[in-house]
Design a protein around this motif. Structure first.
Motif, PDB file in Angstrom:
ATOM      1  N   ARG A 169       0.010   3.624  -5.341  1.00 38.90           N
ATOM      2  CA  ARG A 169       1.900   3.016  -5.702  1.00 38.90           C
ATOM      3  C   ARG A 169       2.899   3.660  -4.379  1.00 38.90           C
ATOM      4  O   ARG A 169       2.467   4.504  -3.776  1.00 38.90           O
ATOM      5  N   ASP A 170       3.771   2.693  -4.365  1.00 33.76           N
ATOM      6  CA  ASP A 170       4.778   3.267  -3.860  1.00 33.76           C
ATOM      7  C   ASP A 170       5.137   4.429  -3.923  1.00 33.76           C
ATOM      8  O   ASP A 170       6.603   5.171  -4.709  1.00 33.76           O
ATOM      9  N   ALA A 171       5.814   5.669  -3.270  1.00 33.86           N
ATOM     10  CA  ALA A 171       5.760   7.171  -3.612  1.00 33.86           C
ATOM     11  C   ALA A 171       6.730   7.415  -2.580  1.00 33.86           C
ATOM     12  O   ALA A 171       7.071   8.340  -2.480  1.00 33.86           O
ATOM     13  N   ALA A 172       7.581   6.146  -1.752  1.00 33.42           N
ATOM     14  CA  ALA A 172       8.687   6.879  -0.749  1.00 33.42           C
ATOM     15  C   ALA A 172       9.329   7.077  -1.903  1.00 33.42           C
ATOM     16  O   ALA A 172      10.984   7.202  -1.430  1.00 33.42           O
ATOM     17  N   ALA A 173       9.606   7.414  -3.028  1.00 35.14           N
ATOM     18  CA  ALA A 173      11.034   7.364  -3.501  1.00 35.14           C
ATOM     19  C   ALA A 173      12.363   8.567  -3.041  1.00 35.14           C
ATOM     20  O   ALA A 173      13.365   8.963  -3.332  1.00 35.14           O
ATOM     21  N   LEU A 174      11.253  10.037  -3.071  1.00 31.02           N
ATOM     22  CA  LEU A 174      11.881  10.565  -2.297  1.00 31.02           C
ATOM     23  C   LEU A 174      11.118  10.736  -0.202  1.00 31.02           C
ATOM     24  O   LEU A 174      10.638  11.188  -0.434  1.00 31.02           O
TER      25      LEU A 174
ATOM     26  N   GLY B 111      24.072  23.085   3.445  1.00 26.38           N
ATOM     27  CA  GLY B 111      22.851  24.839   3.320  1.00 26.38           C
ATOM     28  C   GLY B 111      21.770  24.497   2.055  1.00 26.38           C
ATOM     29  O   GLY B 111      20.696  25.121   2.680  1.00 26.38           O
ATOM     30  N   VAL B 112      22.502  23.162   1.237  1.00 28.75           N
ATOM     31  CA  VAL B 112      21.307  23.253   0.552  1.00 28.75           C
ATOM     32  C   VAL B 112      20.173  22.092   0.436  1.00 28.75           C
ATOM     33  O   VAL B 112      21.382  20.892   0.538  1.00 28.75           O
ATOM     34  N   THR B 113      19.576  22.045   1.028  1.00 28.33           N
ATOM     35  CA  THR B 113      18.395  21.141   1.072  1.00 28.33           C
ATOM     36  C   THR B 113      17.649  20.519  -0.382  1.00 28.33           C
ATOM     37  O   THR B 113      17.278  21.641  -0.696  1.00 28.33           O
ATOM     38  N   ALA B 114      17.126  19.143  -0.442  1.00 34.76           N
ATOM     39  CA  ALA B 114      16.930  18.649  -0.809  1.00 34.76           C
ATOM     40  C   ALA B 114      16.404  17.656  -0.739  1.00 34.76           C
ATOM     41  O   ALA B 114      17.041  17.105  -0.087  1.00 34.76           O
TER      42      ALA B 114
ATOM     43  N   CYS C 203       6.649   4.223   4.902  1.00 36.75           N
ATOM     44  CA  CYS C 203       6.919   4.715   3.552  1.00 36.75           C
ATOM     45  C   CYS C 203       5.513   5.630   3.367  1.00 36.75           C
ATOM     46  O   CYS C 203       4.259   5.151   3.757  1.00 36.75           O
ATOM     47  N   VAL C 204       5.269   6.442   2.377  1.00 42.58           N
ATOM     48  CA  VAL C 204       4.847   7.222   2.068  1.00 42.58           C
ATOM     49  C   VAL C 204       3.513   7.036   0.847  1.00 42.58           C
ATOM     50  O   VAL C 204       4.270   6.408  -0.850  1.00 42.58           O
ATOM     51  N   ALA C 205       2.633   6.711   0.393  1.00 42.31           N
ATOM     52  CA  ALA C 205       2.173   6.080  -1.041  1.00 42.31           C
ATOM     53  C   ALA C 205       1.269   7.608  -1.604  1.00 42.31           C
ATOM     54  O   ALA C 205       0.615   7.619  -0.712  1.00 42.31           O
ATOM     55  N   ASP C 206       1.294   7.098  -3.185  1.00 41.17           N
ATOM     56  CA  ASP C 206      -0.278   8.129  -3.551  1.00 41.17           C
ATOM     57  C   ASP C 206      -1.356   7.825  -3.653  1.00 41.17           C
ATOM     58  O   ASP C 206      -2.024   6.788  -3.309  1.00 41.17           O
ATOM     59  N   GLY C 207      -1.993   8.684  -4.305  1.00 44.09           N
ATOM     60  CA  GLY C 207      -3.189   8.474  -4.375  1.00 44.09           C
ATOM     61  C   GLY C 207      -3.769   6.652  -5.061  1.00 44.09           C
ATOM     62  O   GLY C 207      -4.938   6.453  -4.905  1.00 44.09           O
ATOM     63  N   GLU C 208      -2.984   6.352  -5.862  1.00 42.33           N
ATOM     64  CA  GLU C 208      -3.700   5.343  -6.853  1.00 42.33           C
ATOM     65  C   GLU C 208      -2.467   3.870  -5.352  1.00 42.33           C
ATOM     66  O   GLU C 208      -2.982   3.087  -6.722  1.00 42.33           O
TER      67      GLU C 208
ATOM     68  N   GLU D 119       5.042  16.057   6.662  1.00 42.91           N
ATOM     69  CA  GLU D 119       5.000  17.400   6.582  1.00 42.91           C
ATOM     70  C   GLU D 119       6.168  18.111   5.167  1.00 42.91           C
ATOM     71  O   GLU D 119       5.965  18.488   4.971  1.00 42.91           O
ATOM     72  N   GLU D 120       7.257  17.134   5.941  1.00 40.93           N
ATOM     73  CA  GLU D 120       9.113  17.905   4.909  1.00 40.93           C
ATOM     74  C   GLU D 120       8.773  17.029   3.305  1.00 40.93           C
ATOM     75  O   GLU D 120       9.048  18.225   2.357  1.00 40.93           O
ATOM     76  N   ILE D 121       7.758  15.813   3.324  1.00 40.51           N
ATOM     77  CA  ILE D 121       7.883  15.659   1.778  1.00 40.51           C
ATOM     78  C   ILE D 121       7.038  16.133   0.887  1.00 40.51           C
ATOM     79  O   ILE D 121       6.834  16.776  -0.434  1.00 40.51           O
ATOM     80  N   GLU D 122       6.077  17.011   1.493  1.00 43.37           N
ATOM     81  CA  GLU D 122       4.679  17.639   0.671  1.00 43.37           C
ATOM     82  C   GLU D 122       5.770  18.917   0.659  1.00 43.37           C
ATOM     83  O   GLU D 122       5.669  19.672  -0.149  1.00 43.37           O
ATOM     84  N   ALA D 123       5.884  20.031   1.052  1.00 43.94           N
ATOM     85  CA  ALA D 123       6.905  21.353   1.670  1.00 43.94           C
ATOM     86  C   ALA D 123       7.991  21.200   0.565  1.00 43.94           C
ATOM     87  O   ALA D 123       8.014  22.094  -0.356  1.00 43.94           O
TER      88      ALA D 123
END
Length: 236
Positions: free
Chosen positions: A87-92, A100-103, A80-85, A154-158
């Motif tokens: 909290r669990d930022a793995a919502a996405l 062909g449409v990515t989200a 999981c990726v956590a934000d700076g505070e 990296e994909e989440i950030e992009a």
């Protein structure tokens, strides 16, 4: 990982797992009488009494077992990726590509779609499917081709850096008043507490004891639901 050992541990059939999943809705668990009785005997759901409002609700044990089943469907090496505070930022955390449409989508939405592709009654909407852990490829009878896989940091950030659309205004209602040819954006799954999965755009093709719709890229009409069914619909 796989949920099979847990199903063996509790002597679950796929139909019983379907009922447990439905028990998260505001309307409670629903399914065939024999399946409901089996889950009541295993203390996974309650009997439908006046105290429960006539609904079969998940027991505390049932919620714990359902959490085990969901956790087993997730890959062990996905962090999981956590934000700076903190909290669990793995919502996405997952990438979903449809025609062909990515989200980015949530883990819950990704696993819900994968589970729906394998379980009755929604698996009848899928022409073919392959899945492993929290990754899957699905081809629907309505022409949609979907791939789902965990995203790297990296994909989440992009993908998160892209402009996010304004939150959609929605309402939970039947499709009463819709006419043939009307196009709607709605969630096909979910209850009073909120929608599940991702929204789809459909066009009303027939009204014959229920709603028959087509989807972009496919002229083949499919059954959406009865005229009394409720959906989360995007307000135009």
């Amino acid at each position: 990982m796989t949920a099979t050992p847990i199903m063996k541990k509790y002597r679950f059939s796929m139909r019983m797992v379907d009922v447990l999943l439905s028990g998260e809705s505001a309307d409670g668990a629903h399914g065939r009488t024999g399946t409901l009785v089996a889950l009541i005997d295993r203390q996974m759901i309650t009997a439908a009494t006046s105290e429960t409002g006539g609904r079969h609700l998940l027991t505390e044990k049932g919620r714990e077992v359902l959490a085990e089943l969901r956790a087993a469907a997730q890959p062990d090496d996905h962090a999981c990726v956590a934000d700076g505070e903190g909290r669990d930022a793995a919502a996405l955390t997952h990438i979903r590509t449809e025609n062909g449409v990515t989200a980015l989508v949530t883990t819950r939405a990704a696993l819900d779609e994968i589970n729906a592709g394998m379980m009755r009654p929604t698996k009848k909407l899928v022409r073919q499917m392959s899945a492993r852990g929290a990754s899957a490829s699905l081809e629907y009878f309505d022409g949609r081709k979907v791939s789902i896989c965990p995203a790297t940091p990296e994909e989440i950030e992009a993908l998160s850096a892209k402009a996010q659309p304004t939150a959609l205004a929605t309402e939970y209602r039947t499709l009463k008043g819709a006419k043939i040819g009307d196009t709607l954006t709605l969630w096909e799954r979910g209850g009073k507490k909120g929608p599940t999965g991702t929204p789809t755009t459909v066009t009303i093709a027939e009204i014959r004891g229920g709603w028959y719709v087509t989807s972009p890229g496919s002229d083949r009409a499919r059954f959406l639901g009865g005229t009394g069914s409720k959906y989360w619909v995007v307000v135009a």
